[in-house]
Design a protein around this motif. Structure first.
Motif, mmCIF file in Angstrom:
data_model
loop_
_atom_site.group_PDB
_atom_site.id
_atom_site.type_symbol
_atom_site.label_atom_id
_atom_site.label_comp_id
_atom_site.label_asym_id
_atom_site.label_seq_id
_atom_site.Cartn_x
_atom_site.Cartn_y
_atom_site.Cartn_z
ATOM 1 N N LEU A 191 0.837 -1.192 0.000
ATOM 2 C CA LEU A 191 0.000 0.000 0.000
ATOM 3 C C LEU A 191 0.877 1.249 0.000
ATOM 4 O O LEU A 191 1.957 1.249 0.605
ATOM 5 C CB LEU A 191 -0.901 0.027 1.237
ATOM 6 N N PRO A 192 0.438 2.313 -0.659
ATOM 7 C CA PRO A 192 1.196 3.566 -0.635
ATOM 8 C C PRO A 192 1.436 4.039 0.802
ATOM 9 O O PRO A 192 0.587 3.851 1.684
ATOM 10 C CB PRO A 192 0.299 4.543 -1.400
ATOM 11 N N LEU A 193 2.595 4.660 1.021
ATOM 12 C CA LEU A 193 2.986 5.094 2.365
ATOM 13 C C LEU A 193 1.928 6.007 2.986
ATOM 14 O O LEU A 193 1.584 5.860 4.165
ATOM 15 C CB LEU A 193 4.336 5.815 2.300
ATOM 16 N N LEU A 194 1.411 6.953 2.198
ATOM 17 C CA LEU A 194 0.437 7.898 2.735
ATOM 18 C C LEU A 194 -0.804 7.182 3.259
ATOM 19 O O LEU A 194 -1.339 7.518 4.313
ATOM 20 C CB LEU A 194 0.051 8.929 1.668
ATOM 21 N N LEU A 195 -1.256 6.160 2.534
ATOM 22 C CA LEU A 195 -2.433 5.419 2.964
ATOM 23 C C LEU A 195 -2.123 4.600 4.212
ATOM 24 O O LEU A 195 -2.954 4.501 5.129
ATOM 25 C CB LEU A 195 -2.941 4.515 1.836
ATOM 26 N N ARG A 196 -0.933 4.036 4.290
ATOM 27 C CA ARG A 196 -0.562 3.266 5.485
ATOM 28 C C ARG A 196 -0.550 4.163 6.721
ATOM 29 O O ARG A 196 -1.008 3.767 7.800
ATOM 30 C CB ARG A 196 0.815 2.620 5.296
ATOM 31 N N ILE A 197 -0.071 5.387 6.557
ATOM 32 C CA ILE A 197 -0.061 6.338 7.677
ATOM 33 C C ILE A 197 -1.488 6.727 8.051
ATOM 34 O O ILE A 197 -1.860 6.751 9.228
ATOM 35 C CB ILE A 197 0.768 7.590 7.314
ATOM 36 N N LEU A 198 -2.301 7.020 7.031
ATOM 37 C CA LEU A 198 -3.687 7.441 7.269
ATOM 38 C C LEU A 198 -4.456 6.383 8.051
ATOM 39 O O LEU A 198 -5.206 6.701 8.984
ATOM 40 C CB LEU A 198 -4.364 7.731 5.926
ATOM 41 N N LEU A 199 -4.268 5.100 7.700
ATOM 42 C CA LEU A 199 -5.023 4.032 8.342
ATOM 43 C C LEU A 199 -4.593 3.780 9.783
ATOM 44 O O LEU A 199 -5.299 3.105 10.533
ATOM 45 C CB LEU A 199 -4.885 2.733 7.528
ATOM 46 N N LYS A 200 -3.454 4.342 10.178
ATOM 47 C CA LYS A 200 -2.980 4.153 11.551
ATOM 48 C C LYS A 200 -3.304 5.325 12.465
ATOM 49 O O LYS A 200 -3.206 5.206 13.690
ATOM 50 C CB LYS A 200 -1.469 3.906 11.540
ATOM 51 N N LEU A 201 -3.682 6.460 11.876
ATOM 52 C CA LEU A 201 -3.976 7.640 12.690
ATOM 53 C C LEU A 201 -5.454 7.658 13.070
ATOM 54 O O LEU A 201 -6.327 7.719 12.195
ATOM 55 C CB LEU A 201 -3.627 8.915 11.924
ATOM 56 N N PRO A 202 -5.770 7.588 14.379
ATOM 57 C CA PRO A 202 -7.180 7.541 14.802
ATOM 58 C C PRO A 202 -8.021 8.675 14.238
ATOM 59 O O PRO A 202 -9.191 8.482 13.915
ATOM 60 C CB PRO A 202 -7.087 7.614 16.331
ATOM 61 N N VAL A 203 -7.433 9.866 14.088
ATOM 62 C CA VAL A 203 -8.204 11.008 13.632
ATOM 63 C C VAL A 203 -8.546 10.920 12.146
ATOM 64 O O VAL A 203 -9.473 11.574 11.678
ATOM 65 C CB VAL A 203 -7.448 12.320 13.949
ATOM 66 N N LEU A 204 -7.797 10.107 11.384
ATOM 67 C CA LEU A 204 -7.984 10.042 9.934
ATOM 68 C C LEU A 204 -8.432 8.674 9.417
ATOM 69 O O LEU A 204 -8.889 8.572 8.282
ATOM 70 C CB LEU A 204 -6.685 10.431 9.212
ATOM 71 N N ARG A 205 -8.299 7.641 10.244
ATOM 72 C CA ARG A 205 -8.499 6.290 9.717
ATOM 73 C C ARG A 205 -9.929 6.008 9.274
ATOM 74 O O ARG A 205 -10.168 5.057 8.516
ATOM 75 C CB ARG A 205 -8.079 5.267 10.773
ATOM 76 N N ASN A 206 -10.902 6.818 9.731
ATOM 77 C CA ASN A 206 -12.290 6.612 9.306
ATOM 78 C C ASN A 206 -12.608 7.277 7.967
ATOM 79 O O ASN A 206 -13.717 7.100 7.445
ATOM 80 C CB ASN A 206 -13.256 7.163 10.360
ATOM 81 N N LEU A 207 -11.651 8.032 7.427
ATOM 82 C CA LEU A 207 -11.922 8.784 6.201
ATOM 83 C C LEU A 207 -12.302 7.886 5.029
ATOM 84 O O LEU A 207 -13.299 8.162 4.346
ATOM 85 C CB LEU A 207 -10.719 9.657 5.848
ATOM 86 N N PRO A 208 -11.562 6.796 4.717
ATOM 87 C CA PRO A 208 -11.989 5.939 3.595
ATOM 88 C C PRO A 208 -13.392 5.380 3.786
ATOM 89 O O PRO A 208 -14.192 5.345 2.841
ATOM 90 C CB PRO A 208 -10.930 4.829 3.586
ATOM 91 N N ALA A 209 -13.697 4.940 5.032
ATOM 92 C CA ALA A 209 -15.037 4.400 5.284
ATOM 93 C C ALA A 209 -16.104 5.462 5.089
ATOM 94 O O ALA A 209 -17.183 5.199 4.533
ATOM 95 C CB ALA A 209 -15.106 3.831 6.705
ATOM 96 N N ARG A 210 -15.832 6.681 5.527
ATOM 97 C CA ARG A 210 -16.800 7.764 5.397
ATOM 98 C C ARG A 210 -17.041 8.117 3.923
ATOM 99 O O ARG A 210 -18.182 8.357 3.509
ATOM 100 C CB ARG A 210 -16.340 9.000 6.172
ATOM 101 N N ILE A 211 -15.972 8.159 3.126
ATOM 102 C CA ILE A 211 -16.125 8.472 1.698
ATOM 103 C C ILE A 211 -16.962 7.407 1.009
ATOM 104 O O ILE A 211 -17.858 7.700 0.218
ATOM 105 C CB ILE A 211 -14.747 8.616 1.030
ATOM 106 N N ILE A 212 -16.672 6.132 1.314
ATOM 107 C CA ILE A 212 -17.432 5.044 0.703
ATOM 108 C C ILE A 212 -18.883 5.067 1.186
ATOM 109 O O ILE A 212 -19.818 4.875 0.399
ATOM 110 C CB ILE A 212 -16.777 3.686 1.021
ATOM 111 N N ALA A 213 -19.095 5.304 2.465
ATOM 112 C CA ALA A 213 -20.439 5.219 3.049
ATOM 113 C C ALA A 213 -21.334 6.383 2.659
ATOM 114 O O ALA A 213 -22.534 6.204 2.406
ATOM 115 C CB ALA A 213 -20.330 5.138 4.577
ATOM 116 N N PHE A 214 -20.752 7.587 2.602
ATOM 117 C CA PHE A 214 -21.582 8.780 2.419
ATOM 118 C C PHE A 214 -21.225 9.600 1.186
ATOM 119 O O PHE A 214 -22.026 10.430 0.753
ATOM 120 C CB PHE A 214 -21.480 9.682 3.658
ATOM 121 N N GLY A 215 -20.038 9.399 0.632
ATOM 122 C CA GLY A 215 -19.615 10.259 -0.459
ATOM 123 C C GLY A 215 -19.152 11.605 0.081
ATOM 124 O O GLY A 215 -18.793 11.743 1.245
ATOM 125 N N ILE A 216 -19.156 12.602 -0.790
ATOM 126 C CA ILE A 216 -18.775 13.964 -0.428
ATOM 127 C C ILE A 216 -20.044 14.820 -0.416
ATOM 128 O O ILE A 216 -20.795 14.847 -1.378
ATOM 129 C CB ILE A 216 -17.768 14.547 -1.443
#
Length: 423
Positions: free
Chosen positions: A376-401
């Motif tokens: 996985l790209p480094l940026l995504l690996r970091i994002l998935l480990k940070l509690p403040v950001l790790r929900n972002l992919p799920a939120r985009i998939i679940a609700f969109g923008i």
């Protein structure tokens, strides 16, 4: 064309396409006492749909009008996580359970059942009409504006529907889009997905969307009630070589990459069981013309990445209903009102398409490169480990923008407050 029309009818809104967007728009308008005719080219909804996912944003919208529980009474699966499996290691890409919503999952249910449910609810309203087997052949154009359509029924007889507004909600191969001269512009490079089903066992992984990556391959597993919907992803142009290698070789590859499917790949006995989907995202620059509006895949073709196509299309329908109901009630739609629908939705659509393109270019492309191990790209690996950001992919998939919600003035069932309007 032979204009020997056997029937003339009028309506406030003529919706071409009885998919999720078209039927949801029809339902929301009918609830407000708007006469609406939905024309669907197929004779029924019972066919092999690719997208069977209902996301939290849509479940919340259905809940606003009291339909969420009824939809969830349909036998369905629930995806609570999206996981990536590579070299025996599992990575959580999206965990919907952490989202703040009544519906912390993606529902996977047969689209035929979902469409029948929405159509059944809409048919309670006397102003709603659904015509199956109606193949649109021509837009009625007068003084530079659309005023409805001509369509042929199952007996090939010609009918005319005149309408204040014509809505093209007829999918990625939209006839309305073609008739009005709108052209698609591509936003991502194409790829191919081999799409098929295999049985699901009771001890299989569950409540998950699984991505299996390794050796230059990407296999996507979408859980259904009794089977797996499998997507075998290829770079554009590779299907010819894959087919030439033979079905035995394909079954062996599938078993190698997802070992626990090895006991059931024998169900693939013919290439006819495998559908080849050409995948790319695109959009039309202008969704509207006088008297006409495009929504859903007719206006913007979404990639299957994230499975958000239905989610985005229904949100288009919600925005259209929010913004156009009063104008339709007055039987007068201006170009500026149609433009407002596009302005409200296109930013969110393009943001999702940009997200899909990023995933395709930086994750899927690397996954299909057998010259180097996948990571996985480094940026995504970091994002998935940070509690403040790790929900972002799920939120985009679940609700969109900027998800569309049904406006307060549409939640009240106008027709039920006037019982003569409900059948």
């Amino acid at each position: 064309m032979d204009h020997n029309v056997i029937e003339h009818r009028t309506t406030n809104c003529c919706v071409v396409g009885g998919g999720p967007a078209g039927l949801m728009l029809g339902l929301l308008l009918a609830r407000q006492g708007i006469k609406v005719t939905v024309l669907e080219s197929q004779i029924d909804f019972d066919r092999d749909f690719r997208g069977d996912t209902i996301h939290p944003a849509i479940l919340e919208a259905l809940d606003q009008i009291g339909l969420a529980e009824r939809v969830l009474e349909i036998p369905h699966g629930r995806m609570e996580m999206a996981q990536l499996c590579s070299e025996g290691l599992l990575t959580n890409l999206a965990d919907f359970r952490r989202l703040k919503t009544r519906f912390p999952f993606v529902a996977v249910l047969p689209q035929v059942e979902f469409l029948n449910c929405i159509a059944g609810e809409a048919s309670r309203y006397s102003g709603f009409e659904l015509v199956m087997g109606a193949r649109v052949e021509e837009l009625i154009q007068e003084s530079g504006s659309s005023h409805g359509v001509l369509y042929r029924d199952r007996q090939h007889e010609l009918h005319e529907v005149r309408a204040t507004l014509t809505v093209g909600a007829d999918g990625r191969f939209s006839k309305v889009r073609s008739l009005c001269g709108a052209e698609l512009q591509s936003t991502s490079p194409p790829m191919d997905v081999l799409w098929f089903r295999v049985p699901r066992r009771p001890d299989d992984p569950h409540d998950q969307l699984r991505f299996h990556v390794g050796g230059g391959h990407l296999v996507v597993l979408l859980e259904r009630d009794r089977e797996w919907q499998v997507g075998y992803v290829l770079l554009k142009g590779q299907f010819g070589a894959t087919k030439a290698a033979g079905l035995d070789a394909f079954r062996r590859d599938l078993s190698r990459h997802v070992s626990w499917l090895a006991d059931r790949v024998h169900v693939l006995k013919s290439w006819k069981q495998i559908v080849v989907l050409s995948v790319q995202s695109s959009f039309v620059k202008r969704w509207h013309q006088p008297g006409l509006l495009l929504i859903g895949d007719a206006a913007h073709v979404m990639s299957p990445i994230g499975g958000v196509g239905i989610n985005v299309a229904i949100q288009d329908a919600i925005s259209a209903a929010n913004l156009l109901t009063e104008a339709l009630r007055q039987e007068s739609i201006g170009l500026d009102q149609l433009e407002t629908v596009q302005l409200q939705r296109e930013g969110a659509v393009h943001s999702i398409q940009d997200f899909q393109t990023m995933v395709q270019n930086h994750i899927i492309k690397n996954a299909l490169n057998n010259a180097q191990p996948f990571r996985l790209p480094l940026l995504l690996r970091i994002l998935l480990k940070l509690p403040v950001l790790r929900n972002l992919p799920a939120r985009i998939i679940a609700f969109g923008i900027r998800p569309s919600r049904i406006s307060e003035h549409l939640i009240l069932d106008y027709c039920n407050s006037r019982s003569f309007s409900v059948q």
